[in-house]
Design a protein around this motif. Structure first.
Motif: not given
Length: 377
Positions: A3-6, A11-12, A41-43
């Motif tokens: 999940x962190x990688x996605x 975010x990129x 923006x944050x996800x």
């Protein structure tokens, strides 16, 4: 991937305008407008309780309803016929009466034979002349506006004003239909609540509705992912659609009629077909009421549309795609056929312009009926 990688990858994407736009495509227009002003923006993620695709559909439909509500609010602000006429009068008389609000102009109409005197607004006088194309027999008129004070240094100004008002009424009445259509065009070109022009806002809402319907067909495996992406690239970008595009798709407007000279365009409808060399892609018919329909055979889609139009159970639904004179005079639904014609230019703004053209035809039709009824309709 984790999940962190996605989240890191997405975010990129948010940092690149084109990729951010792609991520925002299924949000409502108001959500997109709010996020576009936020540079940082944050996800975050939220667990979905229940069926994932059902929840997706609920979110998509809520966003479409949000768009529809925004469209309704814009339509609520549409000017009345009287307002458009008053604005046209102000514009036409601005040079001779700078700064004067013609809504405050009053016309005293006197008929010597009956000693009858009535006071009317300037817009009422224009409409009355439009209906009869002449002045009432034996009537004289005196124009006044409290904002037009006498000028001692211009002894002839009062007489000049009376003559200018009188002649302007005739000119405005004789060109009334074009004046009203101009005011309607200005309404759609003006910025709405959401920022862009009302035309652009409605075109974007139409595009969103098409996009959601296309996604639904893709998820049902009625069209391939590759074709869906090709359609979105061709139809849903801001770039103008060119007739000499190298795309593998042909985009066409849909027309209904009985002969080569009486076909009329169904507002908001599209036919998207693969070029002749393509054999595995689906042809697509899109209408605002039924969404995307896919079939390998273009003629089959035309037949299905024709059956719907000619069905005694649905004729009123399809009349909404036409202007009032087209519904009642130009074609017969029971004997009509469907054809397509090449569409060039930006797709959804072009479809919206067709809708506005039909709105203008409705106004022209209503004014003509008003004139034929001698102002009683």
């Amino acid at each position: 991937d984790s999940v962190a990688s996605v989240k890191s990858t997405m975010s990129t994407w948010l940092e690149v305008s084109e990729q951010r736009e792609a991520l925002f495509r299924y949000l409502s227009l108001s959500q997109r407008a709010a996020l576009s002003t936020n540079e940082t923006l944050t996800l975050t993620t939220v667990s979905v309780a229940g069926a994932v695709f059902e929840e997706q559909q609920r979110a998509l439909q809520n966003n479409l309803r949000n768009n529809a509500q925004g469209m309704l609010e814009e339509l609520y602000s549409a000017p009345s016929l009287t307002s458009m006429l008053e604005q046209a009068i102000n514009t036409a008389l601005a040079a001779h009466f700078p700064g004067l609000n013609q809504r405050d102009t009053r016309v005293s109409c006197h008929i010597a034979e009956t000693s009858q005197t009535t006071t009317r607004s300037l817009s009422e006088i224009v409409l009355a002349y439009f209906v009869d194309n002449s002045w009432p027999a034996g009537e004289t008129r005196q124009y006044s506006n409290l904002g037009r004070a006498p000028d001692p240094q211009q002894s002839n100004r009062a007489a000049d004003d009376q003559l200018h008002w009188e002649r302007s009424v005739q000119t405005l009445a004789q060109g009334l239909m074009e004046q009203i259509k101009t005011q309607l065009s200005l309404f759609w070109q003006a910025a709405g609540r959401a920022g862009p022009s009302r035309l652009d806002y409605f075109a974007a809402a139409m595009s969103d509705r098409f996009r959601v319907s296309l996604l639904d067909q893709q998820q049902q495996a009625n069209i391939s992912t590759d074709q869906s992406l090709e359609i979105q690239t061709r139809l849903l970008t801001s770039d103008a659609l060119s007739s000499d595009s190298a795309s593998a798709l042909r985009v066409e407007k849909v027309l209904l009629g009985e002969s080569d000279v009486s076909f009329v365009e169904l507002a908001g409808a599209l036919m998207i077909r693969p070029i002749e060399s393509e054999t595995d892609a689906q042809a697509i018919l899109y209408t605002p009421s039924e969404g995307v329909l896919a079939d390998p055979d273009v003629e089959e889609l035309k037949t299905r549309l024709q059956e719907r139009v000619n069905s005694p159970k649905q004729p009123d639904d399809w009349k909404n795609y036409l202007s009032r004179p087209q519904r009642y005079f130009d074609i017969s639904f029971s004997t009509s056929t469907v054809i397509t014609s090449p569409l060039t230019g930006a797709v959804f703004p072009g479809l919206m312009r067709t809708v506005i053209e039909k709105q203008a035809q409705n106004l022209e039709y209503g004014l003509e009926m008003y004139r034929q009824s001698k102002g009683t309709m």
